[in-house]
Design a protein around this motif. Structure first.
Motif, PDB file in Angstrom:
ATOM      1  N   LEU A  26       0.809  -1.220   0.000  1.00 56.95           N
ATOM      2  CA  LEU A  26       0.000   0.000   0.000  1.00 56.95           C
ATOM      3  C   LEU A  26       0.848   1.279   0.000  1.00 56.95           C
ATOM      4  O   LEU A  26       0.574   2.216  -0.748  1.00 56.95           O
ATOM      5  N   GLU A  27       1.897   1.292   0.823  1.00 57.05           N
ATOM      6  CA  GLU A  27       2.763   2.480   0.859  1.00 57.05           C
ATOM      7  C   GLU A  27       3.360   2.776  -0.505  1.00 57.05           C
ATOM      8  O   GLU A  27       3.537   3.935  -0.880  1.00 57.05           O
ATOM      9  N   ASN A  28       3.673   1.704  -1.218  1.00 56.34           N
ATOM     10  CA  ASN A  28       4.247   1.840  -2.543  1.00 56.34           C
ATOM     11  C   ASN A  28       3.214   2.424  -3.524  1.00 56.34           C
ATOM     12  O   ASN A  28       3.525   3.293  -4.331  1.00 56.34           O
ATOM     13  N   TRP A  29       1.979   1.959  -3.421  1.00 55.76           N
ATOM     14  CA  TRP A  29       0.918   2.495  -4.287  1.00 55.76           C
ATOM     15  C   TRP A  29       0.808   4.006  -4.063  1.00 55.76           C
ATOM     16  O   TRP A  29       0.666   4.770  -5.017  1.00 55.76           O
ATOM     17  N   ILE A  30       0.850   4.377  -2.784  1.00 56.35           N
ATOM     18  CA  ILE A  30       0.653   5.791  -2.451  1.00 56.35           C
ATOM     19  C   ILE A  30       1.805   6.625  -3.005  1.00 56.35           C
ATOM     20  O   ILE A  30       1.597   7.692  -3.567  1.00 56.35           O
ATOM     21  N   LYS A  31       3.002   6.075  -2.879  1.00 57.92           N
ATOM     22  CA  LYS A  31       4.186   6.784  -3.373  1.00 57.92           C
ATOM     23  C   LYS A  31       4.144   6.986  -4.890  1.00 57.92           C
ATOM     24  O   LYS A  31       4.599   7.998  -5.402  1.00 57.92           O
ATOM     25  N   LEU A  32       3.594   6.018  -5.590  1.00 57.58           N
ATOM     26  CA  LEU A  32       3.626   6.062  -7.059  1.00 57.58           C
ATOM     27  C   LEU A  32       2.442   6.818  -7.664  1.00 57.58           C
ATOM     28  O   LEU A  32       2.355   6.982  -8.878  1.00 57.58           O
ATOM     29  N   GLN A  33       1.547   7.273  -6.790  1.00 67.30           N
ATOM     30  CA  GLN A  33       0.292   7.851  -7.269  1.00 67.30           C
ATOM     31  C   GLN A  33       0.444   9.095  -8.125  1.00 67.30           C
ATOM     32  O   GLN A  33      -0.392   9.367  -8.976  1.00 67.30           O
ATOM     33  N   TRP A  69      -7.259   1.737   2.860  1.00 70.21           N
ATOM     34  CA  TRP A  69      -6.588   2.367   1.708  1.00 70.21           C
ATOM     35  C   TRP A  69      -6.685   3.889   1.816  1.00 70.21           C
ATOM     36  O   TRP A  69      -5.696   4.598   1.650  1.00 70.21           O
ATOM     37  N   LEU A  70      -7.901   4.357   2.095  1.00 74.87           N
ATOM     38  CA  LEU A  70      -8.125   5.802   2.158  1.00 74.87           C
ATOM     39  C   LEU A  70      -7.409   6.397   3.364  1.00 74.87           C
ATOM     40  O   LEU A  70      -6.780   7.456   3.278  1.00 74.87           O
ATOM     41  N   ALA A  71      -7.515   5.699   4.502  1.00 74.99           N
ATOM     42  CA  ALA A  71      -6.879   6.209   5.721  1.00 74.99           C
ATOM     43  C   ALA A  71      -5.366   6.310   5.534  1.00 74.99           C
ATOM     44  O   ALA A  71      -4.728   7.246   6.014  1.00 74.99           O
ATOM     45  N   SER A 187       8.568  -3.432  -4.895  1.00 78.62           N
ATOM     46  CA  SER A 187       8.870  -2.254  -4.076  1.00 78.62           C
ATOM     47  C   SER A 187      10.276  -2.390  -3.494  1.00 78.62           C
ATOM     48  O   SER A 187      10.834  -3.485  -3.424  1.00 78.62           O
ATOM     49  N   GLN A 188      10.851  -1.237  -3.072  1.00 77.14           N
ATOM     50  CA  GLN A 188      12.216  -1.293  -2.517  1.00 77.14           C
ATOM     51  C   GLN A 188      12.215  -1.987  -1.167  1.00 77.14           C
ATOM     52  O   GLN A 188      13.191  -2.580  -0.766  1.00 77.14           O
ATOM     53  N   PHE A 189      11.096  -1.849  -0.451  1.00 81.23           N
ATOM     54  CA  PHE A 189      11.027  -2.485   0.858  1.00 81.23           C
ATOM     55  C   PHE A 189      10.479  -3.885   0.749  1.00 81.23           C
ATOM     56  O   PHE A 189       9.374  -4.076   0.258  1.00 81.23           O
ATOM     57  N   PRO A 190      11.219  -4.872   1.205  1.00 76.64           N
ATOM     58  CA  PRO A 190      10.634  -6.212   1.205  1.00 76.64           C
ATOM     59  C   PRO A 190       9.466  -6.245   2.184  1.00 76.64           C
ATOM     60  O   PRO A 190       9.391  -5.415   3.100  1.00 76.64           O
ATOM     61  N   ARG A 191       8.567  -7.177   1.987  1.00 77.37           N
ATOM     62  CA  ARG A 191       7.424  -7.303   2.895  1.00 77.37           C
ATOM     63  C   ARG A 191       7.900  -7.545   4.317  1.00 77.37           C
ATOM     64  O   ARG A 191       8.881  -8.242   4.554  1.00 77.37           O
TER      65      ARG A 191
END
Ligand code: TRP
Length: 331
Positions: A26-33, A69-71, A187-191
């Motif tokens: 999710l963090e990655n999605w937000i970063k790429l938005q 997602w929104l939060a 993503s750069q961060f592994p899970r």
């Protein structure tokens, strides 16, 4: 101005998200938005592949997940958030694509093989389960997705989507290329692993939820596994084999050097180290939880976001299917 590339990704509706869904996905999605024209969707039909019986819980799990997602900061103005089963065109495109791939190709998918082994399904996998990468290809190509942020396990599916796109273009539209060949983006961060060191998963009971209250986060963190050779304070520890240190790297970036030396010298005990780690996680999720409380107070906002996202997605899907019908001669 050059056109923004299209990004598409989805998650199965698992209800409230855990930190493993957040870090790395999710963090990655937000970063790429901002960089991409993004589409994000709830892959509700996909849950039928492994659990066709429990459908009643899907709407609630969808709401809880989209609320997270929104939060967390996905912006529905920028990216439509929608529900797969509400866009019926996915089913039609899946049917068409299913004729463009062989069953032996589907059977060679390593992620599917592993899943079959884990779930004991080797000899009784459903037809839809075997073909779910084809549905996934339809999800992606419906929106002409070029970039697909996913975990490593999903890369074989993306490869199939590329093959299907290539085959469709070759057969039906050699001159005008209806579909791009999507690429997977890790993503750069592994899970983040779960508290017992295994993959974080609700079914394994080793999660911290994004929405867990502070006391719950502290309680769960106390159960985290650490270096088994460090038994009491004073014992020198090995941060690189300690799960809590993995969390610190993600949530206490400024304190990592000091925590490492404290652990290695023995001056920092595990109890205190875990308290600090819990505090870091709590402050990291605090703004997300604040926004979640607001959304819980006004649940119609989530309904509205999905309603609008479905409409936007449907318009794109209708256009893609017009092109598909045309090049296939279905007019
Ligand atoms: N298969 C993915 C998962 O299990 C979810 C998914 C379905 C997906 N369709 C997708 C992810 C399209 C990316 C793009 O996690």
């Amino acid at each position: 101005m050059t056109r923004k590339r299209r990004l598409l990704s989805g998650m199965r509706p698992t209800g409230k998200l855990h930190l493993g869904n957040y870090v790395g996905a999710l963090e990655n999605w937000i970063k790429l938005q901002d960089e991409f024209e993004s589409y994000h969707f709830v892959a509700d039909w996909h849950t039928l592949t492994t659990d066709a019986e429990h459908t009643r819980i899907i709407p609630e799990n969808t709401r809880e997940m989209v609320t997270d997602w929104l939060a967390a900061g996905l912006d529905p103005q920028k990216s439509p958030l929608f529900i797969q089963s509400q866009i019926k065109q996915h089913a039609e495109l899946h049917l068409i694509f299913s004729m463009l791939i062989t069953t032996s190709r589907l059977e060679r998918n390593p992620t599917l093989k592993e899943q079959a082994r884990d779930l004991g399904l080797e000899t009784r996998m459903s037809y839809g389960h075997l073909g779910y990468p084809v549905l996934q290809a339809a999800d992606i190509l419906m929106y002409k997705g070029e970039v697909v942020p996913v975990g490593e396990d999903q890369l074989p599916h993306i490869e199939m989507a590329r093959e299907i796109a290539r085959r469709f273009n070759h057969v039906y539209s050699p001159r005008q290329m209806v579909f791009p060949e999507p690429e997977g983006r890790l993503s750069q961060f592994p899970r983040l692993p779960g508290l017992d060191g295994n993959r974080m998963s609700k079914s394994l009971g080793n999660t911290i939820l994004l929405s867990d209250p502070p006391d719950e986060i502290r309680r769960k963190m106390r159960t985290a596994v650490t270096d088994p050779q460090k038994i009491r304070r004073g014992d020198p520890g090995r941060p690189d084999v300690c799960l809590v240190f993995t969390y610190h790297k993600r949530f206490t970036p400024d304190g990592v050097a000091e925590i490492r030396s404290g652990c290695e010298s023995g001056a920092l005990g595990c109890v205190e180290c875990k308290q600090r780690c819990a505090d870091s996680v709590i402050s990291h999720v605090a703004p997300v939880q604040e926004r979640r409380r607001h959304l819980e107070e006004y649940p119609e906002q989530v309904t509205e976001v999905l309603h609008e996202g479905n409409q936007r997605a449907r318009a794109v899907a209708a256009k893609t299917m017009d092109e598909v019908h045309e090049v296939m001669g279905f007019g």
